[in-house]
Design a protein around this motif. Sequence first.
Motif, PDB file in Angstrom:
ATOM      1  N   ASN A 136      -6.458  -2.484 -16.920  1.00 12.67           N
ATOM      2  CA  ASN A 136      -5.913  -3.453 -17.871  1.00 12.67           C
ATOM      3  C   ASN A 136      -7.024  -4.275 -18.520  1.00 12.67           C
ATOM      4  OD1 ASN A 136      -3.220  -2.704 -17.469  1.00 12.67           O
ATOM      5  ND2 ASN A 136      -2.998  -4.059 -15.716  1.00 12.67           N
ATOM      6  N   PHE A 193      -2.990  -1.972  -7.382  1.00 14.93           N
ATOM      7  CA  PHE A 193      -3.174  -3.192  -8.169  1.00 14.93           C
ATOM      8  C   PHE A 193      -4.641  -3.410  -8.516  1.00 14.93           C
ATOM      9  CE2 PHE A 193       1.104  -4.081  -6.778  1.00 14.93           C
ATOM     10  CZ  PHE A 193       1.637  -4.796  -7.845  1.00 14.93           C
ATOM     11  N   TYR A 231       4.389  -5.147 -10.600  1.00 10.67           N
ATOM     12  CA  TYR A 231       3.329  -4.627 -11.460  1.00 10.67           C
ATOM     13  C   TYR A 231       3.582  -4.973 -12.930  1.00 10.67           C
ATOM     14  CZ  TYR A 231      -0.332  -1.755 -13.346  1.00 10.67           C
ATOM     15  OH  TYR A 231      -1.454  -1.352 -14.014  1.00 10.67           O
ATOM     16  N   TRP A 234      -0.309 -10.148  -5.295  1.00  5.97           N
ATOM     17  CA  TRP A 234      -0.696  -9.019  -6.147  1.00  5.97           C
ATOM     18  C   TRP A 234      -1.585  -9.466  -7.299  1.00  5.97           C
ATOM     19  CZ3 TRP A 234      -0.457  -5.490  -3.054  1.00  5.97           C
ATOM     20  CH2 TRP A 234       0.655  -5.170  -2.285  1.00  5.97           C
ATOM     21  N   GLY A 274      -5.340  -1.058 -11.261  1.00  7.37           N
ATOM     22  CA  GLY A 274      -4.587  -1.536 -12.421  1.00  7.37           C
ATOM     23  C   GLY A 274      -5.296  -2.678 -13.109  1.00  7.37           C
ATOM     24  N   GLY A 275      -5.882  -3.592 -12.326  1.00  8.24           N
ATOM     25  CA  GLY A 275      -6.639  -4.682 -12.923  1.00  8.24           C
ATOM     26  C   GLY A 275      -7.836  -4.181 -13.706  1.00  8.24           C
ATOM     27  N   VAL A 289       2.435  -8.556 -13.451  1.00  5.81           N
ATOM     28  CA  VAL A 289       0.992  -8.795 -13.564  1.00  5.81           C
ATOM     29  C   VAL A 289       0.446  -8.224 -14.873  1.00  5.81           C
ATOM     30  CG1 VAL A 289       0.658  -8.895 -11.060  1.00  5.81           C
ATOM     31  CG2 VAL A 289       0.295  -6.727 -12.258  1.00  5.81           C
ATOM     32  N   THR A 334      -1.564 -10.407 -17.804  1.00 10.83           N
ATOM     33  CA  THR A 334      -2.972 -10.027 -17.923  1.00 10.83           C
ATOM     34  C   THR A 334      -3.745 -10.848 -18.949  1.00 10.83           C
ATOM     35  OG1 THR A 334      -2.703  -7.782 -17.062  1.00 10.83           O
ATOM     36  CG2 THR A 334      -4.522  -8.141 -18.597  1.00 10.83           C
ATOM     37  N   HIS A 350      -5.220  -7.903  -8.309  1.00 11.77           N
ATOM     38  CA  HIS A 350      -5.378  -7.514  -9.715  1.00 11.77           C
ATOM     39  C   HIS A 350      -6.607  -8.174 -10.325  1.00 11.77           C
ATOM     40  CE1 HIS A 350      -3.847  -7.128 -14.006  1.00 11.77           C
ATOM     41  NE2 HIS A 350      -3.623  -5.921 -13.532  1.00 11.77           N
ATOM     42  N   GLN A 351      -6.849  -9.444  -9.964  1.00 11.47           N
ATOM     43  CA  GLN A 351      -8.025 -10.155 -10.483  1.00 11.47           C
ATOM     44  C   GLN A 351      -9.316  -9.487 -10.024  1.00 11.47           C
ATOM     45  OE1 GLN A 351      -6.146 -12.500 -12.840  1.00 11.47           O
ATOM     46  NE2 GLN A 351      -8.168 -13.326 -12.424  1.00 11.47           N
TER      47      GLN A 351
END
Length: 455
Positions: A80, A73, A150, A202, A76-77, A153, A157, A206-207
């Motif tokens: 993204n 995650f 996922y 999550w 991924g953040g 999130v 985004t 992610h943040q």
Amino acid sequence: MRRLRQLAQRTPPGRERYVDLLRALAITMVVLGHWGVTAVGYDDGRPAGHSALADLRWAWPLTWVAQVMPVFFLVGGYANAASLAARRRRGGSAAGWLVDRSARLVRPTTVLLLVLAAGAGIATLRGADPAQVRTVVWFATIPLWFLVAYVAVVALTPPMYALHRRFGLAVPVALVVLVALGDLGRLLGPAALADGNYLFGWLAVHQLGFAWYDAAHAGTRGLFRRGLPLSGRAGALLLGGGLVALVLLTAVGPYPVAMLHIPGERLDNAAPPSLALMAAAATQLGLILLLRHPAGRRLRRSGPWQAVIAVNAVVLTLFLWHLTAAVLLVGLLDALGVLPTPPAGSAAWWAWRVPWLLALAAVLAVLVAVFGPVEARTRRPPATGPAGTGRRRLRAGLAVAGYAGVLVGLLLNSLAPKTAPEPLGLPAPALVAYLAGAGLLRLLRSGRVGRRRPG
């Protein structure tokens, strides 16, 4: 190899290669972890698998590193934020970003579900028990439990990145507070208060990926600014602070030591994410920051970087199909009458680990060779002309509807009982909702709806 060399040579100089390495390592560790701790036995004459962690208490602290979903995650953040920022610099919209971002997630997942449904249907027609068919498919789709969170999130985004741009690291701090409140619900009641942790936990990690991206590209360093401090000192503080918090929460507090599900424990640190898992995520982030510069130097070499590119080209395929590989191998060995079933933790079980992992890797390699090109294939969206306000709103609404269909389908499958008779192995409402959402996103990406062709 030539293709990999070409891709390596075309890598932009400013790319954070370490993020790609972390993604590849995280998924590889998930695959090896699931395979490695599996204990296979027989239940009512049929093969059945379960986690051996309950019998390996000494290994529970190892899950502080082995539970790598926070890493996925986190990166991924970062990814993204990078792609959304690039889209907006080109004048694109958040809805267009969502549609294009869905392709890499939805295409491989759709193939998995259709193949499993087709296989289950054939098995049912040949006389297999629909309840047993559901159990097998349920096990093969365990990776989709993670994908529910996922996809959610990813869909959130654009608004969450807007919050990050305004409030910075205060956003994940607030989300961690919500996780703590959810844990209070699990401990004191009502337990339903913790359901939000599936999203809040999550989203918090992610943040932090957003903050890493901003720090790497804008040079912001302050703790409550947009950027995440990327120094070795910050890494050491996070690592030490996270470890202290973990020890206190698990040794003194009410949380289990293991960051993975253990039957019989009062709490599950991963489902939903707990405050202890947030502490583990901080510990992992500290270690990641400490290793960032030495790993980055190695990734400037062609060989290691080509290996990372190769894994990332099929990383979701590896994740989605790795338990199907286990189902196929167990089924084959059982049919041949040579399925080993040593007790978890025994000497025979440990001796079986190496051939077991090698055999699973061989089966998964075949599956990746067959289905990996679905993920690796990328297409540019069709050229379009400028869209009016009405078309932009329509496209945004349809994108949200597509994501909602995918999420509802995946969630219905995850929540459905694993022994309910299902001729296709999947609940019909789950399959219909998922395919409707995936089909709508595919239409949007093709440009057949919601866009105006240049003319």
